[in-house]
Design an enzyme around this catalytic site. Sequence first.
Site, short mmCIF file in Angstrom:
data_model
loop_
_atom_site.label_atom_id
_atom_site.label_comp_id
_atom_site.label_asym_id
_atom_site.label_seq_id
_atom_site.Cartn_x
_atom_site.Cartn_y
_atom_site.Cartn_z
N GLU A 173 -5.40 -8.64 0.69
CA GLU A 173 -6.00 -8.34 2.00
C GLU A 173 -7.49 -8.08 1.83
O GLU A 173 -7.89 -7.35 0.92
CB GLU A 173 -5.42 -7.06 2.64
CG GLU A 173 -4.07 -7.22 3.27
CD GLU A 173 -3.56 -5.94 3.95
OE1 GLU A 173 -4.38 -5.14 4.43
OE2 GLU A 173 -2.33 -5.76 3.97
N GLU A 182 0.79 -1.23 0.00
CA GLU A 182 0.00 0.00 0.00
C GLU A 182 0.83 1.29 0.00
O GLU A 182 0.73 2.09 0.93
CB GLU A 182 -0.96 0.01 1.20
CG GLU A 182 -1.90 -1.17 1.21
CD GLU A 182 -2.98 -1.08 2.31
OE1 GLU A 182 -2.85 -0.24 3.23
OE2 GLU A 182 -3.94 -1.85 2.25
C1 GBH Z 1 -4.40 -2.19 5.61
O1 GBH Z 1 -4.49 -0.83 5.34
C2 GBH Z 1 -3.02 -2.49 6.06
O2 GBH Z 1 -2.24 -3.05 5.01
C3 GBH Z 1 -2.94 -3.37 7.28
O3 GBH Z 1 -1.66 -3.32 7.81
C4 GBH Z 1 -3.99 -2.94 8.27
O4 GBH Z 1 -3.89 -3.61 9.49
C5 GBH Z 1 -5.34 -3.20 7.65
O5 GBH Z 1 -5.45 -2.54 6.43
C6 GBH Z 1 -6.51 -2.78 8.52
O6 GBH Z 1 -6.52 -1.41 8.72
O7 GBH Z 1 -13.03 5.20 6.76
O8 GBH Z 1 -12.21 7.23 5.82
O9 GBH Z 1 -11.13 6.28 7.76
C7 GBH Z 1 -5.79 -0.39 5.02
C8 GBH Z 1 -5.83 1.09 4.75
C9 GBH Z 1 -6.95 3.07 5.33
C10 GBH Z 1 -8.18 1.30 4.34
C11 GBH Z 1 -8.20 3.67 5.88
C12 GBH Z 1 -9.48 1.88 4.85
C13 GBH Z 1 -10.57 3.80 5.74
C14 GBH Z 1 -10.75 5.24 5.42
N1 GBH Z 1 -7.08 1.64 5.18
N2 GBH Z 1 -9.36 3.30 5.06
S1 GBH Z 1 -11.86 6.02 6.54
#
Ligand code: GBH
Length: 446
Positions: free
Chosen positions: A354, A164
């Site tokens: 994932e 990511e």
């Molecule tokens: C992944 O990132 C990671 O690779 C992993 O390490 C982590 O543990 C897992 O996801 C769970 O978080 O609703 O507007 O706040 C995911 C990245 C960033 C995806 C925030 C979902 C939500 C945006 N994430 N996003 S918000």
Amino acid sequence: MAHFPSGFVWGAATASYQIEGAVHEGGRGVSIWDTFAHTPGRIRGGDTGDRACDHCHRFREDVALMKGLGLGAYRFSVAWPRVQPDGRGRTNDAGLSFYDRLVDELLGVDLQPWATLYHWDLPQALEDQGGWLSRDIAHRFEEYAFMVGERLSDRVTGFMTLNEPYIHFLLGYALGNHAPGRTLGLHAFPAAHHQLLGHGLAVRALREAGAHMIGIANNYAPAWPAGDRDEDLDAANRVDAMHNHLFTDPLIRGEYPALALDILQGTDPALLEVIRPGDLSVIAAPLDFLGVNYYQPDYVRADPTGPFGVSLGRIPDREYTAFGWPVVPEGLTQTLTGLKARYGETCPPLYVTESGCSAADVIDVDGRVRDDLRIRYHEAHLEAVRDAITQGAGVRGYFAWSLLDNFEWAEGYSQRFGLVHVDFATQVRTPKDSYRWFQAFLRDQT
Ligand code: GBH
């Protein structure tokens, strides 16, 4: 549920800093996440990954849990500071040996090892020299990739260079809620470009080191306008360009999306000077697969005060995870078919690297851990993958995030994503209902 194509890869995913612990052992260097987590106020509850799931000492038990579930693959990440404590020069053999033992343990029970080289735990020494903002880091990453490739490529099934890069750029360098905690807004663009450049160099290095199955794990989110005003549609296009296309067009087409270049240029024309002649052909090194990490769509509203003129809202009228994220399985179908539609014949085979959710566990008196939400979540997302396959997107695997409850970055231990419950005080692992459900599902597949 109907069957998946034969040879479909079933796995679980984790990341080094989120599970390993043993941060002061085996000659491991300091990472930016050690520094960040130990900075007061950064992580909920003051949690750190110092011990996490103590996986370094318990990996045999964790591998046995995956075997017991019936999985065929495990996606883990290699901690750069464990292997090369200063991020340059000296290799730490004790660190590499840990991954050697892990890989051998996996192979011993017929689980395919899938290794991510970088899941955000940069050696602090490199951050002190500018981190991903500095161009030199791309070459450091190349060197590190070669080192790991030389040691593990004879046994690892699939390598992913980065996890990511968008989230690392956005949360780590633009907004600052992740390590290294920089708040540069779009001036963080060099961190995006240098990750992509490092990726391209690492692909080449891994191939030279004998790896044959090389990809990347990108985060994708279809951009949904929150309203039907023209401004919202434009805003959604901007997010699509900055989140999805910016980190994929260069890999597959060897060019940055025009809209993203416009946005960056409009912010500061000097930002684009980090892109040097020849970089894009390095970045476009052929890939064997594309990893898709999916959680939810971006729900976008025009907002002049937000980064790239947008703010993200919450999709209404859905089931929500414990994190408050809506459950939107059709967004996964849309992501997979969208990649196929955009890149056509040049789209590499797709793997969901994932997919998962945080859920509050209900622990019965007899110790049974109920997590019905997670069962519904995976059921619906697997159906979404099948829909994508039916519509012609070549999807070849699904890795559940995550095997274990773990250190959930800025949220510390407050969000649980595991198929297996971890009692962090005792380190006792308990398979949840979702683990049993997945086990039955896989039995049914064969
Ligand atoms: C992944 O990132 C990671 O690779 C992993 O390490 C982590 O543990 C897992 O996801 C769970 O978080 O609703 O507007 O706040 C995911 C990245 C960033 C995806 C925030 C979902 C939500 C945006 N994430 N996003 S918000």
